[in-house]
Design a protein around this motif. Structure first.
Motif, PDB file in Angstrom:
ATOM      1  N   VAL A  83     -10.619  -6.028   3.893  1.00 34.57           N
ATOM      2  CA  VAL A  83     -11.437  -5.577   2.882  1.00 34.57           C
ATOM      3  C   VAL A  83     -12.896  -5.779   2.765  1.00 34.57           C
ATOM      4  N   MET A  84     -13.013  -7.085   3.257  1.00 38.78           N
ATOM      5  CA  MET A  84     -14.581  -7.433   3.231  1.00 38.78           C
ATOM      6  C   MET A  84     -15.546  -6.800   4.211  1.00 38.78           C
TER       7      MET A  84
ATOM      8  N   HIS B 246     -17.698 -13.819  12.393  1.00 35.20           N
ATOM      9  CA  HIS B 246     -17.082 -14.647  11.304  1.00 35.20           C
ATOM     10  C   HIS B 246     -16.735 -13.403  10.280  1.00 35.20           C
TER      11      HIS B 246
ATOM     12  N   VAL C  76      -9.591 -18.595  -0.577  1.00 37.14           N
ATOM     13  CA  VAL C  76     -10.202 -19.108   0.750  1.00 37.14           C
ATOM     14  C   VAL C  76      -9.117 -20.349   1.049  1.00 37.14           C
TER      15      VAL C  76
ATOM     16  N   MET D 252     -14.601 -12.106  -8.628  1.00 36.51           N
ATOM     17  CA  MET D 252     -13.600 -13.159  -8.873  1.00 36.51           C
ATOM     18  C   MET D 252     -14.124 -14.560  -9.236  1.00 36.51           C
TER      19      MET D 252
ATOM     20  N   ASN E  15     -12.720 -13.211   3.911  1.00 39.01           N
ATOM     21  CA  ASN E  15     -11.182 -13.179   3.331  1.00 39.01           C
ATOM     22  C   ASN E  15     -11.333 -12.315   2.011  1.00 39.01           C
ATOM     23  N   PRO E  16     -10.551 -11.211   1.951  1.00 39.58           N
ATOM     24  CA  PRO E  16      -9.499 -10.645   2.942  1.00 39.58           C
ATOM     25  C   PRO E  16     -10.243  -9.773   3.903  1.00 39.58           C
TER      26      PRO E  16
ATOM     27  N   LYS F  90       2.355   1.887  -3.163  1.00 39.20           N
ATOM     28  CA  LYS F  90       1.405   2.213  -4.484  1.00 39.20           C
ATOM     29  C   LYS F  90       0.830   3.605  -4.056  1.00 39.20           C
TER      30      LYS F  90
ATOM     31  N   ASN G 126     -21.364 -18.992   3.685  1.00 42.70           N
ATOM     32  CA  ASN G 126     -20.647 -20.247   3.158  1.00 42.70           C
ATOM     33  C   ASN G 126     -21.695 -21.455   2.702  1.00 42.70           C
TER      34      ASN G 126
ATOM     35  N   SER H 178     -15.867 -20.925  10.329  1.00 45.37           N
ATOM     36  CA  SER H 178     -16.603 -20.909   9.030  1.00 45.37           C
ATOM     37  C   SER H 178     -17.812 -21.580   8.944  1.00 45.37           C
TER      38      SER H 178
ATOM     39  N   LYS I  59       0.830  -1.072   0.060  1.00 46.95           N
ATOM     40  CA  LYS I  59      -0.115  -0.110   0.020  1.00 46.95           C
ATOM     41  C   LYS I  59       0.824   1.181  -0.032  1.00 46.95           C
TER      42      LYS I  59
ATOM     43  N   LYS J 180      -0.763   4.626  -1.414  1.00 45.71           N
ATOM     44  CA  LYS J 180      -2.139   4.681  -0.690  1.00 45.71           C
ATOM     45  C   LYS J 180      -2.040   4.844   0.863  1.00 45.71           C
TER      46      LYS J 180
HETATM   47  N1  3HC Z   1      -5.213  -8.058   2.321  1.00 48.95           N
HETATM   48  C1  3HC Z   1      -5.662  -6.975   2.519  1.00 48.95           C
HETATM   49  N2  3HC Z   1      -6.014  -6.389   1.528  1.00 48.95           N
HETATM   50  C2  3HC Z   1      -6.171  -6.615   0.330  1.00 48.95           C
HETATM   51  C3  3HC Z   1      -5.994  -8.139   0.069  1.00 48.95           C
HETATM   52  C4  3HC Z   1      -5.524  -8.880   1.105  1.00 48.95           C
HETATM   53  N3  3HC Z   1      -5.555 -10.216   1.053  1.00 48.95           N
HETATM   54  N4  3HC Z   1      -6.387  -8.244  -1.245  1.00 48.95           N
HETATM   55  C5  3HC Z   1      -6.623  -7.416  -1.815  1.00 48.95           C
HETATM   56  N5  3HC Z   1      -6.719  -6.198  -0.881  1.00 48.95           N
HETATM   57  C6  3HC Z   1      -7.053  -4.775  -1.005  1.00 48.95           C
HETATM   58  C7  3HC Z   1      -5.919  -4.031  -1.882  1.00 48.95           C
HETATM   59  O1  3HC Z   1      -4.914  -3.721  -1.164  1.00 48.95           O
HETATM   60  C8  3HC Z   1      -6.664  -3.005  -2.387  1.00 48.95           C
HETATM   61  O2  3HC Z   1      -6.887  -1.934  -1.712  1.00 48.95           O
HETATM   62  P1  3HC Z   1      -6.858  -0.381  -1.966  1.00 48.95           P
HETATM   63  O3  3HC Z   1      -7.726  -0.273  -3.185  1.00 48.95           O
HETATM   64  O4  3HC Z   1      -6.610   0.435  -0.939  1.00 48.95           O
HETATM   65  O5  3HC Z   1      -5.517  -0.397  -3.067  1.00 48.95           O
HETATM   66  C9  3HC Z   1      -8.168  -3.818  -2.666  1.00 48.95           C
HETATM   67  O6  3HC Z   1      -8.228  -4.776  -1.584  1.00 48.95           O
HETATM   68  C10 3HC Z   1      -8.617  -4.091  -3.927  1.00 48.95           C
HETATM   69  O7  3HC Z   1      -7.667  -5.129  -4.267  1.00 48.95           O
HETATM   70  P2  3HC Z   1      -6.945  -5.205  -5.729  1.00 48.95           P
HETATM   71  O8  3HC Z   1      -7.211  -3.917  -6.558  1.00 48.95           O
HETATM   72  O9  3HC Z   1      -5.715  -6.016  -5.641  1.00 48.95           O
HETATM   73  O10 3HC Z   1      -7.952  -6.520  -6.464  1.00 48.95           O
HETATM   74  P3  3HC Z   1      -9.685  -6.439  -6.512  1.00 48.95           P
HETATM   75  O11 3HC Z   1     -10.097  -5.071  -6.951  1.00 48.95           O
HETATM   76  O12 3HC Z   1      -9.635  -7.542  -7.384  1.00 48.95           O
HETATM   77  O13 3HC Z   1     -10.006  -7.199  -5.231  1.00 48.95           O
HETATM   78  C11 3HC Z   1     -10.548  -8.678  -3.932  1.00 48.95           C
HETATM   79  C12 3HC Z   1      -9.534  -8.088  -4.633  1.00 48.95           C
HETATM   80  C13 3HC Z   1     -11.199  -7.707  -2.616  1.00 48.95           C
HETATM   81  C14 3HC Z   1     -10.141  -9.934  -3.364  1.00 48.95           C
HETATM   82  C15 3HC Z   1     -11.646  -9.049  -4.739  1.00 48.95           C
HETATM   83  O14 3HC Z   1     -11.589  -9.849  -5.776  1.00 48.95           O
HETATM   84  C16 3HC Z   1     -13.122  -9.662  -4.186  1.00 48.95           C
HETATM   85  O15 3HC Z   1     -13.876  -9.119  -3.383  1.00 48.95           O
HETATM   86  N6  3HC Z   1     -13.167 -11.162  -4.183  1.00 48.95           N
HETATM   87  C17 3HC Z   1     -14.220 -11.814  -3.567  1.00 48.95           C
HETATM   88  C18 3HC Z   1     -13.550 -12.289  -2.236  1.00 48.95           C
HETATM   89  C19 3HC Z   1     -14.485 -13.052  -1.397  1.00 48.95           C
HETATM   90  O16 3HC Z   1     -15.766 -13.508  -1.948  1.00 48.95           O
HETATM   91  N7  3HC Z   1     -14.501 -13.415  -0.055  1.00 48.95           N
HETATM   92  C20 3HC Z   1     -15.428 -14.209   0.641  1.00 48.95           C
HETATM   93  C21 3HC Z   1     -14.652 -15.639   0.592  1.00 48.95           C
HETATM   94  S1  3HC Z   1     -15.623 -16.678   1.639  1.00 48.95           S
HETATM   95  C22 3HC Z   1     -14.825 -16.533   3.192  1.00 48.95           C
HETATM   96  O17 3HC Z   1     -13.954 -15.723   3.473  1.00 48.95           O
HETATM   97  C23 3HC Z   1     -15.417 -17.293   4.511  1.00 48.95           C
HETATM   98  C24 3HC Z   1     -14.448 -18.107   5.034  1.00 48.95           C
HETATM   99  O18 3HC Z   1     -14.947 -18.655   6.158  1.00 48.95           O
HETATM  100  C25 3HC Z   1     -14.101 -19.260   4.037  1.00 48.95           C
END
Ligand code: 3HC
Length: 278
Positions: free
Chosen positions: A142-143, A135, A230, A221, A138-139, A54, A185, A116, A51, A56
């Motif tokens: 962000v979420m 609960h 995940v 995604m 991931n990530p 970048k 989930n 989960s 970050k 940010k």
């Molecule tokens: N950790 C911290 N921050 C992260 C990160 C991580 N692993 N991955 C991405 N980010 C941040 C980036 O730094 C960026 O922040 P910024 O806008 O301040 O620069 C922002 O998220 C967006 O990242 P990117 O520009 O690299 O990429 P995308 O815009 O493609 O977003 C994503 C990435 C947020 C992962 C998006 O693809 C997404 O929302 N995917 C779906 C995720 C999802 O469905 N999660 C739920 C899974 S189920 C679960 O977790 C439950 C468990 O019990 C299994």
């Protein structure tokens, strides 16, 4: 407020970062060894450095977040106000940890689990204080969602407190009843399992399946990339819970999912799943 995060893996480190970047919180990130706990903090540092690179985030802000995270073993949690357990998704492991924390922590410490899909009531059985589900997704930094799950013995005031804490860290809490997979989930992981089946049937290749769901359903995604994010071991564990709790064959884990987990292709964390990672 001092938060003890137990488990410095993907979710634990994400949860630790989420709290540490909010004013008023400090974090103790714990694991079964000092090395694993420090590894979790190093993961956070790596993300924050990106970050900064970048433009940010200012270097000082990144340093301040890291400065609010200490690492260690669970015995460092004695004076924590809240525990968020994000350890390995195994009932026995979680159960034993909470029993140990019950002795270590002060009486008013709130116990929350990031499970989960497992039963909160069962995780809390034999622990001398209530356990609640908190609960994250991931990530975690962000979420925006936190599923808040009350077990049979979780008092309403604990539910309200966790909702309040969730809002304070910029998340939206949704209260859900205890049920295998909760809400997200139960929908999301069978979708990933189905995508594995579609791939195994040769209907489309990995990129084709993911592109189809990104462009055809507006998902951020594709399901196979999401499975890799995940962790395919986590996906399998959740499918197994859904299957055994309901007995419904629609939740049968796909044999290819089992095979990938047996072969150590767990996704991003092992460098290979449906995709390869550096
Ligand atoms: N950790 C911290 N921050 C992260 C990160 C991580 N692993 N991955 C991405 N980010 C941040 C980036 O730094 C960026 O922040 P910024 O806008 O301040 O620069 C922002 O998220 C967006 O990242 P990117 O520009 O690299 O990429 P995308 O815009 O493609 O977003 C994503 C990435 C947020 C992962 C998006 O693809 C997404 O929302 N995917 C779906 C995720 C999802 O469905 N999660 C739920 C899974 S189920 C679960 O977790 C439950 C468990 O019990 C299994």
């Amino acid at each position: 407020m001092k938060v003890g995060v137990i488990g410095a893996g993907t979710m634990g480190s994400g949860i630790a970062q989420t709290f540490a970047q909010t004013d008023g919180y400090e974090v103790v990130l714990c694991d079964i060894s000092e090395r694993l706990a420090e590894g979790g903090k190093a993961k956070i540092a790596k993300g924050l450095n990106k970050k900064v690179a970048k433009g940010k985030m200012a270097q000082e802000a990144a340093d301040a977040i890291l400065g609010k995270i200490t690492t260690g073993l669970m015995d460092k949690c004695a004076d924590c106000d809240l525990i968020v357990e994000a350890a390995y998704e195994d009932l026995g492991v979680k159960h034993e940890m909470f029993k140990e924390l019950d002795v270590i922590c002060k009486p008013e410490t709130i116990f929350a689990s990031n499970t989960s899909s497992l039963s909160i009531t069962e995780i809390g059985a034999g622990v001398n204080r209530p356990v609640i589900g908190m609960h994250f997704f991931n990530p975690a930094p962000v979420m925006k969602l936190i599923e808040v799950i009350a077990g049979l013995n979780t008092p309403d005031e604990t539910v309200e407190k966790i909702k309040e804490i969730s809002v304070s860290i910029g998340k939206t809490p949704v209260q859900v009843k205890e049920a295998a997979g909760f809400v997200v989930n139960r929908i999301l992981i069978p979708m990933i399992n189905e995508a594995v089946g579609i791939y195994a049937d040769g209907v489309a290749d990995v990129e084709g399946i993911d592109t189809a769901m990104k462009l055809g359903a507006n998902h951020p995604m594709g399901p196979l990339a999401l499975g890799d994010l995940v962790g395919l071991d986590i996906c399998l564990a959740i499918m197994n819970v859904l299957y055994t709790e309901t007995g419904d064959s629609k939740y049968r884990p796909h044999p290819l999912l089992r095979k990938m987990v047996r072969g150590g292709k767990l996704g991003q964390k092992t460098g290979e799943g449906f995709y390869k990672y550096n």
